[in-house]
Write a protein that holds these residues in place. Structure first.
Motif: not given
Ligand SMILES: Cc1cc2nc3c(=O)[nH]c(=O)nc-3n(C[C@H](O)[C@H](O)[C@H](O)COP(=O)(O)OP(=O)(O)OC[C@H]3O[C@@H](n4cnc5c(N)ncnc54)[C@H](O)[C@@H]3O)c2cc1C
Length: 382
Positions: A293-309
């Protein structure tokens, strides 16, 4: 090597969680749905999607200008998690809300955004993914579907397979070849099209999965005339666009929570027959769920910042798929020795459904072997 930024839930996310739980409890009580394992792929109910749309729970992070709700990514995560935990019938809008909408927001023209996004957010427009073909799954660059330019637009010809929900979808994003590969570089010359599935020349036929549900499809495009503006993004940029889309597709909580509804239903029963072995199993599952869950939230956060994780998303999917399959296998072990008559109503059907869906978890959205290859490459190991 892989960084997963921390994303915290604030009090407004907690309030939203309560609201969603209240809605789900009311729906369950009024027989609005029967909980399903693999609900985000197999349980489609357009009416339920419209109810979610009316509550503002679709397109949550998109700008209000396009029918969205300008909400933070954590709020969308809360709704997603609660729907999965309840086994709610969310399959009709899942792909449109998870990836197609955000993809159109990033690459679409103003007109594409204005025409389609408000309808998705209202739970009235559903979409499908047209990547795989009979001879091109893991090796996606081998696709044969082509789009040829004409004076008025494009002519699309080819065959897509395994497209989830195409039979009730309004649009499919189709990956097609628009110019030849350059020698061994087959990733050039590919483009994406936003295809209206009601156009003449499109034939969609259902394929049954192991459980007997025809939730995915084969779609034939027989010289389909597409308007000029069916092109999504830039001609020739289809490969890069697809990879961005896969980051949206691979990292969400559905990659490790598919079996949660089965676990939740089983927990009171396991508690009633608690022993040291079962306690260790439950503890281990819950610890793994928290990490993912922590990892998936981290990816969601990166997507929101406009990154391409993209690679971080592969890590979530690879580990998540292993865990969700493991949950079901461990549950079978924990249930051994508990008499059938003690099982809650409907539990055997739910467990059977979860078992039948196990093989698909590690295939759809990219197989485990392919994900491991991508991760190894990012780590400089191949
Ligand atoms: C339930 C479900 C829903 C799906 N929904 C969609 C959808 O909506 N839209 C869509 O476009 N597609 C969809 N797919 C298709 C899915 O993306 C493909 O099944 C997947 O990419 C694998 O392709 P394939 O089936 O052709 O298998 P193959 O590519 O033929 O792979 C067969 C096996 O060989 C292994 N393999 C292949 N290449 C390598 C390699 N280089 N190294 C190591 N191992 C390898 C694979 O890991 C796999 O185990 C769905 C699939 C499923 C099961």
């Amino acid at each position: 090597m892989f960084q997963f930024p921390r994303l915290e839930f604030d009090p407004s996310a907690d309030a939203l969680r309560e609201e969603v739980r209240g809605f789900l409890a009311d729906e369950l009580q009024s027989d609005g749905f029967t909980p399903a394992a693999d609900c985000w792929v197999s349980a489609a109910d357009p009416e339920f999607s419209r109810k979610m749309g009316a509550r503002g729970w679709l397109g949550m992070t998109w700008p209000s200008e396009f029918g969205g709700h300008d909400r933070p990514v954590a709020h969308r995560f809360v709704v997603t998690e609660e729907m999965l935990a309840a086994g709610a019938p969310v399959a009709a809008h899942w792909i449109a809300d998870r990836q197609t909408g955000s993809h159109i927001l990033r690459y679409g023209t103003q007109e594409q955004k204005q025409t389609i996004l408000p309808r998705i957010a209202a739970g009235e427009c559903f979409t499908a993914i047209g990547m795989s073909e009979p001879q091109a799954g893991s090796d996606l660059a081998a696709i044969k579907t082509s789009a040829r330019r004409t004076d008025n637009g494009w002519v699309l010809s080819g065959r897509k397979i395994w497209s989830t929900g195409a039979h009730f979808s309004h649009y499919m994003i189709v990956l097609a070849r628009t110019s030849p590969a350059e020698g061994r570089n087959r990733q050039v010359g590919l483009s994406q099209f936003l295809v209206d599935l009601s156009l003449p020349g499109i034939d969609i036929s259902g394929i049954r999965d192991l459980g007997g549900t025809p939730h995915f499809n084969e779609t034939l495009f027989d010289n389909v005339e597409l308007p000029e503006d069916a092109l999504l993004g830039t001609e020739g940029n289809g490969w890069a666009q697809c990879m961005g889309e896969l980051a949206l597709e691979r990292s969400g909580p559905e990659r490790f929570l598919t079996s949660l509804v089965v676990l939740e239903k089983a927990l009171p029963l396991i508690a009633a027959y608690a022993d040291a072995r079962r306690a260790v199993e439950v503890g281990s599952i819950l610890a793994n769920l928290r990490v993912l869950r922590r990892m998936s939230l981290g990816v969601a956060e990166m997507l929101e910042r406009g990154e391409s994780p993209a690679t971080a998303a592969c890590v979530v999917k690879e580990m998540g798929n292993r865990l969700e399959n493991d949950i079901v296998q461990r549950l079978r072990g924990m249930l051994a020795g508990i008499p059938r008559h003690a099982w809650p109503d409907g539990f055997d059907g739910l467990l059977r459904e979860a078992i039948l869906h196990l093989p698909s978890n590690t295939l759809r959205g990219g197989t485990t072997e392919i994900l491991r290859g991508i991760i190894a490459r990012e780590m400089g190991m191949r």
